[in-house]
Design a protein around this motif. Structure first.
Motif, mmCIF file in Angstrom:
data_model
loop_
_atom_site.group_PDB
_atom_site.id
_atom_site.type_symbol
_atom_site.label_atom_id
_atom_site.label_comp_id
_atom_site.label_asym_id
_atom_site.label_seq_id
_atom_site.Cartn_x
_atom_site.Cartn_y
_atom_site.Cartn_z
ATOM 1 N N ASP A 159 0.818 -1.214 0.000
ATOM 2 C CA ASP A 159 0.000 0.000 0.000
ATOM 3 C C ASP A 159 0.853 1.266 0.000
ATOM 4 O OD1 ASP A 159 -2.237 -1.605 0.056
ATOM 5 O OD2 ASP A 159 -2.366 -1.601 2.256
ATOM 6 N N HIS A 160 2.077 1.203 0.561
ATOM 7 C CA HIS A 160 2.851 2.412 0.756
ATOM 8 C C HIS A 160 3.735 2.775 -0.434
ATOM 9 C CE1 HIS A 160 5.350 -0.969 2.034
ATOM 10 N NE2 HIS A 160 6.417 -0.214 1.733
ATOM 11 N N ASP A 161 4.133 1.789 -1.253
ATOM 12 C CA ASP A 161 5.038 2.116 -2.354
ATOM 13 C C ASP A 161 4.646 1.495 -3.687
ATOM 14 O OD1 ASP A 161 5.566 -0.505 -1.808
ATOM 15 O OD2 ASP A 161 7.696 -0.254 -1.395
ATOM 16 N N GLY A 162 3.607 0.675 -3.722
ATOM 17 C CA GLY A 162 3.168 0.088 -4.979
ATOM 18 C C GLY A 162 3.971 -1.123 -5.422
ATOM 19 N N ARG A 163 4.986 -1.506 -4.682
ATOM 20 C CA ARG A 163 5.737 -2.714 -5.026
ATOM 21 C C ARG A 163 4.995 -3.949 -4.511
ATOM 22 N NH1 ARG A 163 9.795 1.122 -3.874
ATOM 23 N NH2 ARG A 163 11.312 1.370 -5.573
ATOM 24 N N PHE A 164 5.629 -5.124 -4.751
ATOM 25 C CA PHE A 164 4.962 -6.384 -4.410
ATOM 26 C C PHE A 164 5.861 -7.185 -3.476
ATOM 27 C CE2 PHE A 164 3.927 -5.076 -8.716
ATOM 28 C CZ PHE A 164 2.551 -4.937 -8.645
ATOM 29 N N THR A 165 5.261 -7.722 -2.420
ATOM 30 C CA THR A 165 6.003 -8.472 -1.407
ATOM 31 C C THR A 165 5.195 -9.680 -0.975
ATOM 32 O OG1 THR A 165 7.016 -6.437 -0.581
ATOM 33 C CG2 THR A 165 7.170 -8.374 0.824
ATOM 34 N N TYR A 166 5.861 -10.847 -0.996
ATOM 35 C CA TYR A 166 5.257 -12.084 -0.491
ATOM 36 C C TYR A 166 5.852 -12.381 0.882
ATOM 37 C CZ TYR A 166 4.773 -17.108 0.304
ATOM 38 O OH TYR A 166 4.526 -18.332 0.869
ATOM 39 N N VAL A 167 4.998 -12.580 1.865
ATOM 40 C CA VAL A 167 5.427 -12.885 3.226
ATOM 41 C C VAL A 167 5.119 -14.355 3.489
ATOM 42 C CG1 VAL A 167 5.241 -12.312 5.661
ATOM 43 C CG2 VAL A 167 4.989 -10.510 3.941
ATOM 44 N N GLY A 168 6.168 -15.155 3.590
ATOM 45 C CA GLY A 168 6.007 -16.581 3.812
ATOM 46 C C GLY A 168 6.530 -17.005 5.160
ATOM 47 N N PRO A 169 6.634 -18.296 5.393
ATOM 48 C CA PRO A 169 7.111 -18.791 6.695
ATOM 49 C C PRO A 169 8.565 -18.440 6.979
ATOM 50 C CG PRO A 169 6.876 -20.596 5.120
ATOM 51 C CD PRO A 169 6.252 -19.404 4.492
ATOM 52 N N LEU A 170 9.371 -18.169 5.928
ATOM 53 C CA LEU A 170 10.778 -17.828 6.122
ATOM 54 C C LEU A 170 11.030 -16.332 6.098
ATOM 55 C CD1 LEU A 170 12.470 -20.573 3.909
ATOM 56 C CD2 LEU A 170 12.037 -20.600 6.359
ATOM 57 N N GLY A 171 9.983 -15.529 6.036
ATOM 58 C CA GLY A 171 10.154 -14.086 6.039
ATOM 59 C C GLY A 171 9.604 -13.451 4.782
ATOM 60 N N ALA A 172 9.851 -12.156 4.647
ATOM 61 C CA ALA A 172 9.347 -11.378 3.513
ATOM 62 C C ALA A 172 10.270 -11.560 2.314
ATOM 63 C CB ALA A 172 9.239 -9.907 3.897
ATOM 64 N N LEU A 173 9.663 -11.578 1.116
ATOM 65 C CA LEU A 173 10.398 -11.758 -0.129
ATOM 66 C C LEU A 173 9.843 -10.790 -1.158
ATOM 67 C CD1 LEU A 173 12.538 -13.467 -1.615
ATOM 68 C CD2 LEU A 173 10.694 -14.991 -2.330
ATOM 69 N N ALA A 174 10.695 -9.878 -1.625
ATOM 70 C CA ALA A 174 10.276 -8.904 -2.632
ATOM 71 C C ALA A 174 10.073 -9.602 -3.973
ATOM 72 C CB ALA A 174 11.320 -7.799 -2.752
ATOM 73 N N LEU A 175 8.950 -9.310 -4.637
ATOM 74 C CA LEU A 175 8.603 -9.944 -5.902
ATOM 75 C C LEU A 175 9.001 -9.030 -7.056
ATOM 76 C CD1 LEU A 175 5.067 -11.399 -5.056
ATOM 77 C CD2 LEU A 175 7.260 -12.586 -5.037
ATOM 78 N N THR A 176 9.853 -9.526 -7.934
ATOM 79 C CA THR A 176 10.226 -8.808 -9.141
ATOM 80 C C THR A 176 9.281 -9.203 -10.275
ATOM 81 O OG1 THR A 176 11.776 -10.535 -9.817
ATOM 82 C CG2 THR A 176 12.627 -8.791 -8.382
ATOM 83 N N PRO A 177 9.230 -8.443 -11.382
ATOM 84 C CA PRO A 177 8.374 -8.841 -12.510
ATOM 85 C C PRO A 177 8.706 -10.234 -13.034
ATOM 86 C CG PRO A 177 9.055 -6.552 -12.746
ATOM 87 C CD PRO A 177 9.793 -7.088 -11.573
ATOM 88 N N ALA A 178 9.983 -10.601 -13.056
ATOM 89 C CA ALA A 178 10.346 -11.944 -13.523
ATOM 90 C C ALA A 178 9.818 -13.020 -12.578
ATOM 91 C CB ALA A 178 11.870 -12.055 -13.652
ATOM 92 N N MET A 179 9.844 -12.753 -11.272
ATOM 93 C CA MET A 179 9.336 -13.739 -10.309
ATOM 94 C C MET A 179 7.821 -13.872 -10.429
ATOM 95 S SD MET A 179 11.721 -12.622 -7.062
ATOM 96 C CE MET A 179 10.918 -13.741 -5.915
ATOM 97 N N ILE A 180 7.120 -12.754 -10.666
ATOM 98 C CA ILE A 180 5.663 -12.824 -10.837
ATOM 99 C C ILE A 180 5.315 -13.637 -12.074
ATOM 100 C CG2 ILE A 180 3.608 -11.434 -11.305
ATOM 101 C CD1 ILE A 180 4.762 -9.258 -9.561
ATOM 102 N N LEU A 181 6.085 -13.463 -13.169
ATOM 103 C CA LEU A 181 5.819 -14.231 -14.378
ATOM 104 C C LEU A 181 6.079 -15.719 -14.147
ATOM 105 C CD1 LEU A 181 5.081 -14.249 -17.350
ATOM 106 C CD2 LEU A 181 7.472 -13.761 -17.903
ATOM 107 N N ASP A 182 7.151 -16.062 -13.400
ATOM 108 C CA ASP A 182 7.392 -17.476 -13.074
ATOM 109 C C ASP A 182 6.256 -18.042 -12.240
ATOM 110 O OD1 ASP A 182 9.789 -17.401 -14.399
ATOM 111 O OD2 ASP A 182 10.989 -16.964 -12.618
#
Length: 470
Positions: free
Chosen positions: A184-207
């Motif tokens: 909500d604060h910067d428009g980027r994408f972040t996945y929060v899993g059991p091992l912590g937060a992981l920033a999602l890049t466009p390539a990761m979203i496509l995968d």
């Protein structure tokens, strides 16, 4: 006389419901990166569905639509002018290579007639998705997993730009992932899993979209691939930096740790304050200062274990006359040179000591009567002995030099050459003409006596004239 009743009009032959196995060959594009080089490869897969359908000579287009509907491909328009070809086999024993082609309504009528005549239990249909994608697409896509009315922008791109159905499905998955994991604060994408937060890049979203399409992931669980492995991502060591690094914000400085509290000292101060207030001790007494004064560490003084005077291993070695004698005795005892002391006089005449013995040429040592083995042992052992503690021992610590007033007797190397062959060498003080032992005579019936002359660098006969010059 009544006229004959007209015969009933012929009805088309309708076969009973037949079980069709609809095999749809679909294609996907996979990308692999090896040594910073990305390559694309087309992969093929087959999806199979079962369709129960009653074939007639007139339901050709209905059959084409029903076959695609089984695979959720209703968005393609089928008409008399736009159709897709397919292949079929009747029975379970037929191979794919025996399949017949159906390209028009005439081929379909022949297939329907064979099915009506043979009444098979199963008919296999083979459809290629590349042929289906040549058909025009409809204005609305229905069915599970397909874009609905909320994806009008994707439909418009499909109608105008010729985007494949796979691209449409990936775009739909991408929209769902972006809505779910957008910050909500910067428009980027972040996945929060059991091992912590992981920033999602466009390539990761496509995968992730490709894995969703292949059924290898869900909207809540990313695919198990390297790009989503937290161990391969650079993480911040300090917890205060983790959120900023994931969001791409400047990292806040890490606060310096506060000094540790010495609870024993704090307790002592509180106790002294209590005693002062109670009057048990005076405020100007030196007790407080004595207790609070820090103790200066004392450096321990090393104590020698070998006497009152310790040997300084780092001090330079001063060459003394006794060192050669001590080294040669060390060589006889520890280096295996049995007659090392016999060469003492010769080495002293040439001013060769253990400090330079390793630098003396092998031939020079061979000329004074040493064997090659003794030369190697003495040269190797001299370096170790000279750098060791024995070379720094004081004169008072050696038995040989316990009496400093005793003069050092020079020794000369002698050689007995026997008349029957062979020789033997020994060292002794200079001989005198009046010596009565066997060494005093220049010769005997059994041998001739020679001495080593350092002036001439050779062995010379021992005569009485020579003895007078010693």
């Amino acid at each position: 006389m009544s006229s004959p009743s007209p015969s009933p009009s012929p009805t088309p032959d309708i076969s009973p419901d037949t079980v069709f196995t609809i095999s749809l060959t679909i294609y996907s594009l996979s990308k692999k990166t090896i040594k910073n080089k990305t390559t694309s490869k087309e992969e093929k897969s087959v999806k199979t569905k079962e369709l129960i359908f009653a074939t007639t000579e007139t339901n050709y287009l209905a059959f084409l639509r029903a076959a695609l509907a089984k695979h959720s491909r209703e968005q393609f328009k089928i008409s008399d002018a736009k159709r897709y070809p397919y292949k079929y086999t009747i029975g379970t024993k037929r191979k794919v290579s025996d399949a017949m082609d159906v390209d028009n309504s005439g081929d379909y009528m022949e297939m329907a007639k064979k099915i009506n005549d043979e009444r098979p239990t199963i008919v296999k249909i083979f459809i290629n998705m590349k042929d289906v994608e040549k058909l025009p697409r409809g204005t609305k896509l229905d069915g599970e997993g397909e874009p609905d009315g909320t994806d009008d922008e994707h439909l418009e791109l499909a109608a105008n730009g010729g985007i494949t159905n796979l691209d449409l499905r990936l775009a739909r998955w991408c929209t769902m992932l972006e809505k779910k994991y957008q910050n909500d604060h910067d428009g980027r994408f972040t996945y929060v899993g059991p091992l912590g937060a992981l920033a999602l890049t466009p390539a990761m979203i496509l995968d992730w979209c490709r894995a969703l399409e292949a059924g290898e992931a869900t909207l809540f669980t990313p695919p198990n691939i390297t790009s989503f492995d937290v161990a391969h991502k650079a993480t911040a060591l300090h917890p205060a930096r983790r959120a900023g690094s994931l969001a791409g914000q400047p990292l806040a400085p890490i606060p310096s740790p506060s000094p540790a509290i010495d609870f024993n000292a704090l307790t002592s101060v509180l106790l002294l304050q209590t005693l002062t207030k109670s009057g048990l001790i005076s405020a100007d007494s030196g007790s407080t200062q004595t207790l609070l004064q820090p103790t200066t560490p004392v450096t321990p003084t090393p104590v020698s274990t070998h006497g009152t005077r310790a040997i300084d291993q780092s001090s330079p070695i001063i060459r003394t006359p006794s060192q050669l004698s001590r080294f040669l005795k060390h060589a006889e005892k520890h280096l295996g040179v049995s007659n090392a002391t016999t060469f003492e006089a010769t080495l002293q005449l040439q001013d060769i000591g253990p400090d330079i013995l390793s630098d003396v040429s092998d031939q020079t040592l061979r000329d004074i009567g040493m064997s090659m083995g003794d030369v190697i042992r003495l040269k190797k052992g001299s370096t170790t002995w000279w750098n060791g503690p024995d070379a720094k021992r004081k004169r008072s610590e050696t038995n040989a030099d316990s009496n400093p007033s005793k003069p050092v007797t020079k020794k000369i190397a002698y050689e007995k050459r026997y008349h029957t062959g062979g020789a033997s060498r020994f060292s002794a003080p200079p001989m005198r003409a009046d010596d009565g032992d066997e060494n005093g005579a220049g010769s005997s019936p059994d041998y001739d006596l020679f001495y080593r002359s350092e002036t001439h660098a050779q062995w010379l006969p021992m005569t009485r004239e020579v003895m007078t010059h010693f």
